[in-house]
Design a protein around this motif. Structure first.
Motif, PDB file in Angstrom:
ATOM      1  N   ILE A  27       0.855  -1.192   0.000  1.00 30.58           N
ATOM      2  CA  ILE A  27       0.000   0.000   0.000  1.00 30.58           C
ATOM      3  C   ILE A  27       0.889   1.239   0.000  1.00 30.58           C
ATOM      4  CG2 ILE A  27      -1.772   1.304   1.226  1.00 30.58           C
ATOM      5  CD1 ILE A  27      -2.770  -1.294   2.413  1.00 30.58           C
ATOM      6  N   ASN A  28       0.638   2.119  -0.945  1.00 29.21           N
ATOM      7  CA  ASN A  28       1.408   3.367  -1.055  1.00 29.21           C
ATOM      8  C   ASN A  28       0.426   4.518  -1.260  1.00 29.21           C
ATOM      9  OD1 ASN A  28       3.455   5.209  -1.309  1.00 29.21           O
ATOM     10  ND2 ASN A  28       3.951   4.700  -3.412  1.00 29.21           N
ATOM     11  N   TYR A  29       0.359   5.403  -0.278  1.00 26.73           N
ATOM     12  CA  TYR A  29      -0.571   6.536  -0.342  1.00 26.73           C
ATOM     13  C   TYR A  29       0.209   7.838  -0.215  1.00 26.73           C
ATOM     14  CZ  TYR A  29      -4.107   9.936   1.012  1.00 26.73           C
ATOM     15  OH  TYR A  29      -4.890  11.059   1.080  1.00 26.73           O
ATOM     16  N   TYR A  30      -0.087   8.780  -1.113  1.00 22.75           N
ATOM     17  CA  TYR A  30       0.575  10.087  -1.103  1.00 22.75           C
ATOM     18  C   TYR A  30      -0.481  11.174  -1.228  1.00 22.75           C
ATOM     19  CZ  TYR A  30       3.489  14.034  -2.476  1.00 22.75           C
ATOM     20  OH  TYR A  30       4.089  15.274  -2.535  1.00 22.75           O
ATOM     21  N   HIS A  31      -0.400  12.152  -0.318  1.00 21.15           N
ATOM     22  CA  HIS A  31      -1.330  13.283  -0.343  1.00 21.15           C
ATOM     23  C   HIS A  31      -0.537  14.575  -0.278  1.00 21.15           C
ATOM     24  CE1 HIS A  31      -4.837  15.805   0.565  1.00 21.15           C
ATOM     25  NE2 HIS A  31      -4.052  16.403   1.461  1.00 21.15           N
ATOM     26  N   HIS A  32      -0.866  15.486  -1.194  1.00 18.99           N
ATOM     27  CA  HIS A  32      -0.218  16.798  -1.208  1.00 18.99           C
ATOM     28  C   HIS A  32      -1.272  17.844  -1.521  1.00 18.99           C
ATOM     29  CE1 HIS A  32       2.795  19.891  -1.625  1.00 18.99           C
ATOM     30  NE2 HIS A  32       2.354  20.187  -2.835  1.00 18.99           N
ATOM     31  N   ASN A  33      -1.659  18.609  -0.491  1.00 22.64           N
ATOM     32  CA  ASN A  33      -2.717  19.616  -0.615  1.00 22.64           C
ATOM     33  C   ASN A  33      -3.999  18.980  -1.138  1.00 22.64           C
ATOM     34  OD1 ASN A  33      -0.997  21.529   0.433  1.00 22.64           O
ATOM     35  ND2 ASN A  33      -0.303  22.237  -1.576  1.00 22.64           N
ATOM     36  N   ASP A  34      -4.383  19.243  -2.387  1.00 19.19           N
ATOM     37  CA  ASP A  34      -5.631  18.683  -2.926  1.00 19.19           C
ATOM     38  C   ASP A  34      -5.410  17.451  -3.789  1.00 19.19           C
ATOM     39  OD1 ASP A  34      -7.114  20.675  -1.711  1.00 19.19           O
ATOM     40  OD2 ASP A  34      -6.942  22.030  -3.428  1.00 19.19           O
ATOM     41  N   ASN A  35      -4.191  16.967  -3.895  1.00 16.91           N
ATOM     42  CA  ASN A  35      -3.885  15.831  -4.752  1.00 16.91           C
ATOM     43  C   ASN A  35      -3.716  14.564  -3.916  1.00 16.91           C
ATOM     44  OD1 ASN A  35      -3.772  17.503  -7.094  1.00 16.91           O
ATOM     45  ND2 ASN A  35      -1.688  18.110  -6.533  1.00 16.91           N
ATOM     46  N   ASP A  36      -4.350  13.498  -4.369  1.00 20.45           N
ATOM     47  CA  ASP A  36      -4.257  12.208  -3.699  1.00 20.45           C
ATOM     48  C   ASP A  36      -3.836  11.148  -4.711  1.00 20.45           C
ATOM     49  OD1 ASP A  36      -5.628  12.433  -0.805  1.00 20.45           O
ATOM     50  OD2 ASP A  36      -6.700  13.725  -2.218  1.00 20.45           O
ATOM     51  N   GLU A 167       9.233  -5.110  11.759  1.00 16.68           N
ATOM     52  CA  GLU A 167      10.216  -4.043  11.933  1.00 16.68           C
ATOM     53  C   GLU A 167       9.566  -2.858  12.639  1.00 16.68           C
ATOM     54  OE1 GLU A 167      11.918  -2.957   8.241  1.00 16.68           O
ATOM     55  OE2 GLU A 167      12.847  -4.913   7.861  1.00 16.68           O
ATOM     56  N   MET A 168      10.385  -2.058  13.288  1.00 19.25           N
ATOM     57  CA  MET A 168       9.877  -0.861  13.947  1.00 19.25           C
ATOM     58  C   MET A 168       9.353   0.124  12.897  1.00 19.25           C
ATOM     59  SD  MET A 168       9.875  -0.956  17.202  1.00 19.25           S
ATOM     60  CE  MET A 168       9.691   0.799  17.538  1.00 19.25           C
ATOM     61  N   PRO A 169       8.180   0.710  13.109  1.00 15.92           N
ATOM     62  CA  PRO A 169       7.646   1.693  12.163  1.00 15.92           C
ATOM     63  C   PRO A 169       8.547   2.919  12.070  1.00 15.92           C
ATOM     64  CG  PRO A 169       5.934   0.900  13.645  1.00 15.92           C
ATOM     65  CD  PRO A 169       7.228   0.395  14.181  1.00 15.92           C
ATOM     66  N   ASN A 170       8.592   3.488  10.885  1.00 16.84           N
ATOM     67  CA  ASN A 170       9.387   4.689  10.631  1.00 16.84           C
ATOM     68  C   ASN A 170       8.431   5.869  10.465  1.00 16.84           C
ATOM     69  OD1 ASN A 170      11.284   6.564   9.948  1.00 16.84           O
ATOM     70  ND2 ASN A 170      11.933   5.594   8.047  1.00 16.84           N
ATOM     71  N   PHE A 179       4.560  28.730   5.640  1.00 14.12           N
ATOM     72  CA  PHE A 179       3.318  28.825   4.875  1.00 14.12           C
ATOM     73  C   PHE A 179       2.504  27.553   5.075  1.00 14.12           C
ATOM     74  CE2 PHE A 179       6.766  27.356   2.139  1.00 14.12           C
ATOM     75  CZ  PHE A 179       6.256  26.165   1.635  1.00 14.12           C
ATOM     76  N   ALA A 180       1.260  27.587   4.575  1.00 11.27           N
ATOM     77  CA  ALA A 180       0.331  26.466   4.759  1.00 11.27           C
ATOM     78  C   ALA A 180       0.644  25.349   3.763  1.00 11.27           C
ATOM     79  CB  ALA A 180      -1.107  26.941   4.568  1.00 11.27           C
ATOM     80  N   ILE A 181       0.767  24.149   4.286  1.00 15.60           N
ATOM     81  CA  ILE A 181       1.036  22.988   3.448  1.00 15.60           C
ATOM     82  C   ILE A 181       0.590  21.743   4.194  1.00 15.60           C
ATOM     83  CG2 ILE A 181       3.394  22.709   4.330  1.00 15.60           C
ATOM     84  CD1 ILE A 181       4.205  21.679   1.566  1.00 15.60           C
ATOM     85  N   LEU A 182       0.109  20.769   3.444  1.00 13.42           N
ATOM     86  CA  LEU A 182      -0.259  19.481   4.026  1.00 13.42           C
ATOM     87  C   LEU A 182       0.211  18.392   3.073  1.00 13.42           C
ATOM     88  CD1 LEU A 182      -1.600  17.691   6.103  1.00 13.42           C
ATOM     89  CD2 LEU A 182      -3.784  18.022   4.917  1.00 13.42           C
ATOM     90  N   GLN A 183       1.170  17.625   3.519  1.00 13.05           N
ATOM     91  CA  GLN A 183       1.752  16.567   2.687  1.00 13.05           C
ATOM     92  C   GLN A 183       2.008  15.344   3.556  1.00 13.05           C
ATOM     93  OE1 GLN A 183       4.992  17.701   0.010  1.00 13.05           O
ATOM     94  NE2 GLN A 183       6.110  15.873   0.618  1.00 13.05           N
ATOM     95  N   THR A 184       1.565  14.195   3.109  1.00 12.03           N
ATOM     96  CA  THR A 184       1.791  12.962   3.860  1.00 12.03           C
ATOM     97  C   THR A 184       2.045  11.812   2.899  1.00 12.03           C
ATOM     98  OG1 THR A 184       0.936  11.535   5.632  1.00 12.03           O
ATOM     99  CG2 THR A 184      -0.638  12.281   3.983  1.00 12.03           C
ATOM    100  N   HIS A 185       2.913  10.905   3.304  1.00 13.79           N
ATOM    101  CA  HIS A 185       3.279   9.757   2.477  1.00 13.79           C
ATOM    102  C   HIS A 185       3.289   8.522   3.363  1.00 13.79           C
ATOM    103  CE1 HIS A 185       6.331   7.682  -0.434  1.00 13.79           C
ATOM    104  NE2 HIS A 185       5.100   7.219  -0.562  1.00 13.79           N
ATOM    105  N   LEU A 186       2.429   7.568   3.027  1.00 13.49           N
ATOM    106  CA  LEU A 186       2.286   6.345   3.813  1.00 13.49           C
ATOM    107  C   LEU A 186       2.643   5.140   2.949  1.00 13.49           C
ATOM    108  CD1 LEU A 186       1.322   4.768   6.349  1.00 13.49           C
ATOM    109  CD2 LEU A 186      -0.983   4.834   5.358  1.00 13.49           C
ATOM    110  N   THR A 187       3.554   4.315   3.444  1.00 11.03           N
ATOM    111  CA  THR A 187       3.956   3.090   2.756  1.00 11.03           C
ATOM    112  C   THR A 187       3.914   1.939   3.750  1.00 11.03           C
ATOM    113  OG1 THR A 187       5.445   4.310   1.288  1.00 11.03           O
ATOM    114  CG2 THR A 187       5.745   1.940   1.417  1.00 11.03           C
TER     115      THR A 187
END
Length: 230
Positions: A27-36, A167-170, A179-187
């Protein structure tokens, strides 16, 4: 009759192979502002692959609904041979989904025990979750970053309680004060034996009480789906 015994032996042999085969889910999820962008890949023996990509999740401009676009790909097929789907979910569909969920919960007895036993058989081989957060205000950004750290720690605690962490989660939360930003990356990578999933499914069927629930999902007339192959 010898051919019958041979066929039975081959069938049992293949059944044992399937039962003890491990299914790996990437599973690979990436979110950047309004993009998923969400990618899910199922892999068996490291050869057989099934990929599901959902590159677009947005709110429809013409109606109060969500538009989800994605494509599926089997094996190593070229990208231009993948199947693309677009689906619009309106508020009536959400209500229908909630009613279906309530019906399922009411019709399954002992589901918690069965699911927990199965989840203990699931191995988490990799779990990485990195976030970049900023709201334009330094103090508020710091508070939100701390809350996100707490949320991630709670989620990892739940995973370690119900699943087997190899393994230990990273994890990381990086505050951005300018400035305002919201970015997350889950693997994450999950793995379990197909036989354990089959056994859990059979137990769920056994504990199914009161007949099949009356689901409204298939009867929903509001969901619009378009499929095309390119």
């Amino acid at each position: 009759m010898s051919w019958l015994y041979i066929a039975l032996f081959i069938f049992l042999f293949l059944l044992l192979i399937i039962i003890f085969t491990k299914l790996t889910i990437f599973i690979n999820y990436y979110h950047h502002n309004d993009n998923d962008d969400l990618k899910i890949e199922f892999r068996v023996w490291g050869i057989i692959k099934y990929k599901l990509k959902i590159p677009l999740i947005k709110i429809d401009d013409n109606s109060p609904s969500l538009v989800i676009k994605g494509n599926t790909q089997m094996g190593e097929a070229p990208e231009n041979q993948s199947e693309t789907k677009a689906k619009k979910i309106v508020p009536e569909d959400v209500i229908s989904y909630l009613k279906d969920a309530k019906e399922i919960i009411q019709h399954i007895v002992g589901m918690n025990v069965i699911v927990r036993k199965f989840m203990r058989k699931v191995t988490v081989k990799q779990f990485e979750w990195h976030s970049l957060i900023g709201v334009g205000d330094a103090a508020l950004t710091g508070m939100i970053s701390g809350a996100v750290w707490t949320l991630k720690g709670s989620i990892v605690g739940i995973l370690s309680h119900y699943l087997r962490l190899k393994e230990m989660p990273n994890l990381s939360v990086t505050p951005h004060f300018q400035f305002a930003i919201l970015q997350t990356h889950l693997t994450c990578i999950f793995q379990f034996r197909i036989g354990h999933a089959i056994l859990a499914g059979l137990k769920l069927i056994k504990f199914w009480k009161g007949g099949r629930p009356n689901l409204n999902l298939k009867n929903s007339s509001n969901t619009k789906e378009q499929t095309k192959s390119v």
